[in-house]
Design an enzyme around this catalytic site. Structure first.
Site, short mmCIF file in Angstrom:
data_model
loop_
_atom_site.label_atom_id
_atom_site.label_comp_id
_atom_site.label_asym_id
_atom_site.label_seq_id
_atom_site.Cartn_x
_atom_site.Cartn_y
_atom_site.Cartn_z
N ASP A 35 0.71 -1.17 0.07
CA ASP A 35 0.11 0.08 -0.08
C ASP A 35 0.85 1.27 0.06
O ASP A 35 1.69 1.22 0.68
CB ASP A 35 -0.84 0.02 1.39
CG ASP A 35 -2.13 0.88 1.15
OD1 ASP A 35 -1.56 2.16 1.11
OD2 ASP A 35 -3.14 0.60 1.00
N ILE A 36 0.43 2.37 -0.75
CA ILE A 36 1.31 3.38 -0.77
C ILE A 36 1.31 4.27 0.50
O ILE A 36 2.24 5.34 0.75
CB ILE A 36 1.17 4.38 -2.05
CG1 ILE A 36 -0.34 4.94 -2.18
CG2 ILE A 36 1.31 3.50 -3.52
CD1 ILE A 36 -0.55 5.83 -3.29
N HIS A 56 -10.14 -4.44 -3.75
CA HIS A 56 -8.83 -4.52 -3.29
C HIS A 56 -9.05 -5.05 -1.72
O HIS A 56 -9.73 -4.33 -0.99
CB HIS A 56 -7.81 -3.49 -3.57
CG HIS A 56 -8.34 -2.17 -3.02
ND1 HIS A 56 -9.13 -1.42 -3.46
CD2 HIS A 56 -7.93 -1.50 -1.58
CE1 HIS A 56 -9.27 -0.40 -2.95
NE2 HIS A 56 -8.60 -0.29 -1.69
N HIS A 77 -7.19 -5.16 2.07
CA HIS A 77 -6.25 -4.92 2.69
C HIS A 77 -5.78 -6.02 3.57
O HIS A 77 -6.38 -6.47 4.16
CB HIS A 77 -6.36 -3.69 3.59
CG HIS A 77 -6.73 -2.18 3.13
ND1 HIS A 77 -5.92 -1.49 2.58
CD2 HIS A 77 -7.99 -2.08 2.22
CE1 HIS A 77 -6.34 -0.37 2.05
NE2 HIS A 77 -7.79 -0.71 1.76
#
Length: 168
Positions: free
Chosen positions: A56-57, A124, A126
């Site tokens: 994750d960014i 998506h 996490h």
């Protein structure tokens, strides 16, 4: 209209039309679709026939990864009972990935944000660990079983009880 104004208006209309037609033909731009297709600088940590995994960014903890289906789905909200196996497989692949990296799942969370509180409209999941290292703000952002964040089990329950096309 001045002699300069008309060419500017025509040029703007021409550019806008080309932009609109290009987007209609190519479909909407999706950053995760670009990552899946290798059109991004993002480093893939793992890849299978169905999914890709990458960092994750904006990590909420030292280990924060996303697993993304290669096929585009807007969000959990657009899925139905026919997608239960896919959601289970997403969690299984993420757990296997964590195990391969030596990341404990005992203090981890796996789940989905629920619209409208999603940043990218491409399904998506996490995978975050350790949860105990998350800031207070991230603990709220990824709080299980809330209207805005669904654990895998919450998601599966929603999909089991949802009629096609209706919200969970």
């Amino acid at each position: 209209m001045s002699s300069i104004g008309l060419p500017i208006v025509l040029f703007t209309a021409m550019v806008w039309t080309k932009f609109r037609l290009t987007n209609e033909m190519d479909g909407p731009s999706c950053v995760f679709c670009d990552i899946v297709k290798g059109k991004s600088e993002t480093i893939l940590e793992a890849e299978s026939e169905e999914f890709v995994i990458f960092r994750d960014i904006k990590p909420a903890a030292p280990n924060h990864y996303l697993i993304v289906p290669k096929q585009h789905y807007d969000s959990l909200k657009t899925l139905d009972e026919s997608h239960i196996t896919m959601v289970r497989n997403m969690e299984k692949e993420m757990q296997d990935f964590f195990a391969s990296k030596g990341i404990s799942t005992k203090d981890a969370i796996f789940g989905f944000h629920y619209p409208p509180l999603i940043s990218v409209e491409h399904l998506h999941m996490h995978g975050i660990a350790p949860r105990s290292k998350m800031s207070f703000a991230f603990q709220i952002t990824y709080k299980p079983s809330t209207p805005w964040f669904k654990t895998t089990q919450d998601a599966l329950l929603c999909l089991r009880t949802k009629e096609k096309g209706s919200p969970p």
